[in-house]
Design an enzyme around this catalytic site. Structure first.
Site, PDB file in Angstrom:
ATOM      1  N   ARG A  65       0.456  -1.385   0.003  1.00  0.00           N
ATOM      2  CA  ARG A  65      -0.016   0.193  -0.157  1.00  0.00           C
ATOM      3  C   ARG A  65       1.069   1.227  -0.431  1.00  0.00           C
ATOM      4  O   ARG A  65       1.945   0.964   0.353  1.00  0.00           O
ATOM      5  CB  ARG A  65      -0.918   0.283   1.001  1.00  0.00           C
ATOM      6  CG  ARG A  65      -1.874  -0.796   1.265  1.00  0.00           C
ATOM      7  CD  ARG A  65      -2.987  -0.928   2.747  1.00  0.00           C
ATOM      8  NE  ARG A  65      -3.309   0.222   2.595  1.00  0.00           N
ATOM      9  CZ  ARG A  65      -3.247   1.217   3.720  1.00  0.00           C
ATOM     10  NH1 ARG A  65      -2.181   0.799   4.722  1.00  0.00           N
ATOM     11  NH2 ARG A  65      -4.015   2.170   3.741  1.00  0.00           N
ATOM     12  N   LYS A 130       3.582  -7.495  12.852  1.00  0.00           N
ATOM     13  CA  LYS A 130       2.608  -7.460  10.886  1.00  0.00           C
ATOM     14  C   LYS A 130       2.863  -8.942  10.301  1.00  0.00           C
ATOM     15  O   LYS A 130       4.365  -9.019  10.457  1.00  0.00           O
ATOM     16  CB  LYS A 130       3.084  -6.377  10.622  1.00  0.00           C
ATOM     17  CG  LYS A 130       2.316  -6.380   8.626  1.00  0.00           C
ATOM     18  CD  LYS A 130       2.451  -5.765   7.921  1.00  0.00           C
ATOM     19  CE  LYS A 130       2.633  -5.616   6.805  1.00  0.00           C
ATOM     20  NZ  LYS A 130       1.292  -4.081   6.042  1.00  0.00           N
ATOM     21  N   ARG A 265      -0.627   5.897  19.302  1.00  0.00           N
ATOM     22  CA  ARG A 265       0.056   7.066  20.512  1.00  0.00           C
ATOM     23  C   ARG A 265       0.495   6.928  21.932  1.00  0.00           C
ATOM     24  O   ARG A 265      -0.692   6.646  22.944  1.00  0.00           O
ATOM     25  CB  ARG A 265      -0.995   7.971  20.022  1.00  0.00           C
ATOM     26  CG  ARG A 265      -0.467   9.405  20.193  1.00  0.00           C
ATOM     27  CD  ARG A 265      -1.723  10.574  20.657  1.00  0.00           C
ATOM     28  NE  ARG A 265      -2.903  10.579  20.369  1.00  0.00           N
ATOM     29  CZ  ARG A 265      -3.778  10.829  21.050  1.00  0.00           C
ATOM     30  NH1 ARG A 265      -2.754  11.168  22.307  1.00  0.00           N
ATOM     31  NH2 ARG A 265      -5.021  10.293  21.362  1.00  0.00           N
TER      32      ARG A 265
HETATM   33  C1  BTN Z   1       0.690  -3.725   2.634  1.00  0.00           C
HETATM   34  O1  BTN Z   1       1.200  -4.716   3.477  1.00  0.00           O
HETATM   35  O2  BTN Z   1       1.347  -2.783   2.343  1.00  0.00           O
HETATM   36  C2  BTN Z   1       0.066  -4.643   1.589  1.00  0.00           C
HETATM   37  C3  BTN Z   1       0.733  -5.718   0.788  1.00  0.00           C
HETATM   38  C4  BTN Z   1       0.404  -6.528  -0.418  1.00  0.00           C
HETATM   39  C5  BTN Z   1       1.525  -7.501  -0.761  1.00  0.00           C
HETATM   40  C6  BTN Z   1       0.162  -8.564  -2.299  1.00  0.00           C
HETATM   41  S1  BTN Z   1       1.739  -9.821  -2.527  1.00  0.00           S
HETATM   42  C7  BTN Z   1       0.263 -10.554  -3.527  1.00  0.00           C
HETATM   43  C8  BTN Z   1       0.058  -9.634  -4.015  1.00  0.00           C
HETATM   44  N1  BTN Z   1       0.809  -9.054  -5.495  1.00  0.00           N
HETATM   45  C9  BTN Z   1       1.649  -7.657  -5.191  1.00  0.00           C
HETATM   46  O3  BTN Z   1       2.163  -7.210  -5.433  1.00  0.00           O
HETATM   47  N2  BTN Z   1       0.916  -6.735  -3.698  1.00  0.00           N
HETATM   48  C10 BTN Z   1       0.437  -7.721  -3.038  1.00  0.00           C
END
Ligand code: BTN
Length: 267
Positions: A65, A130, A265
């Site tokens: 993201r 995470k 926070r």
């Molecule tokens: C995040 O945590 O920011 C989202 C990560 C999403 C990763 C997955 S792996 C499979 C799919 N292909 C990608 O390029 N991204 C998602």
């Protein structure tokens, strides 16, 4: 660490875990791919009523993201994307990415992982660290049928020297369970949960799943900061609403947050 011995995804094992749902999916398993999300978006499969899944043992340009990268090493994570199509002229699927997070959480709980939490909008944490990330990307699809590419990455066993963002706040299933589970089985379990929950969602919307999401809310009633697109906000996390927006109790009243990055926070 030498992970050249990692087990590649196996179609037979995924199908076995899909159980009665096997017919609902079309499965493509690749050794390597740039990004399963990018690939599905670039080459939209035909609309044959099935959910099209693309999984790769390794991604060379995995995306996260907010423009971040999702790094991968052989055997380190399960990485796949599923293309979900909605009814023609369906409203914008609000809350969809939260449903995907809930599906991952349920599959992990089925495997025996304890302390699974959800961090809005769709990170999956275990005891605050995470474990999985989700990237949902909408596309108009062919004709007027909207579609969502739901991309999921779940850490199986990260290399000890993995250079990942939030290095102090990351975990993997090997650490949670004592050993990494079979990636193919995990893929099947997540797909079954996605199927079950997306059916509920399509019939009744996110409100039908809101309670289950809130039970696992990592920041429920805790003081948080939100780094939004436009402004930074501080308040107490008051859950999510029926559209999947984050509710933030601020000195100025209750605010709905539609996008941003939530962090605890500290006093
Ligand atoms: C995040 O945590 O920011 C989202 C990560 C999403 C990763 C997955 S792996 C499979 C799919 N292909 C990608 O390029 N991204 C998602």
């Amino acid at each position: 660490m030498d992970r050249s011995d990692y087990e590649a995804l196996d179609a037979g094992a995924v199908l076995a875990a899909l159980d009665g749902f096997a017919g609902a999916f079309s499965l493509v398993l690749l050794k390597e791919c740039d990004s399963t999300n990018s690939r599905l978006l670039a080459e939209l499969p035909p609309d044959d009523g099935r959910v099209h899944v693309l999984a790769a043992d390794v991604q060379t340009s995995g995306r996260g993201r907010r423009g971040r990268a999702w790094k991968s090493w052989p055997g380190a994570s399960l990485t796949f994307s599923a293309l979900w199509r909605f009814a023609p002229d369906a409203p914008v699927p609000a809350g969809l990415s939260l449903v995907a997070g809930l599906a991952v959480a349920r599959a992990l709980e089925e495997l025996g992982v304890e302390g699974v939490q959800l961090k809005w909008p769709n990170d999956v944490l275990v005891h605050g660290r995470k474990l999985a990330g989700i990237l949902v990307e909408l596309t108009p699809g062919r004709g007027r049928v909207p579609a969502a590419v739901v991309g999921i990455g779940i850490n199986l066993q990260l290399p000890p020297d993995a250079d990942v963002e939030y290095a102090t706040g990351v975990t993997d299933l090997a650490a949670c369970l004592g050993q990494a589970p079979d990636a193919s089985r995990l893929l099947g379990l997540v797909l079954v949960q996605l199927h079950r929950l997306f059916e509920v969602y399509a019939a009744a919307g996110f409100s039908a799943l809101r309670g289950a999401w809130q039970q696992r809310n990592a920041f429920a009633n805790l003081p948080v900061n939100i780094l939004g697109e436009a402004e930074a906000l501080a308040g107490t996390c008051a859950g999510v609403d029926d559209d999947g927006a984050l509710l933030l109790q601020t000195p100025g009243g209750l605010r709905r947050v539609l996008s941003g990055e939530v962090s605890l926070r500290l006093a």
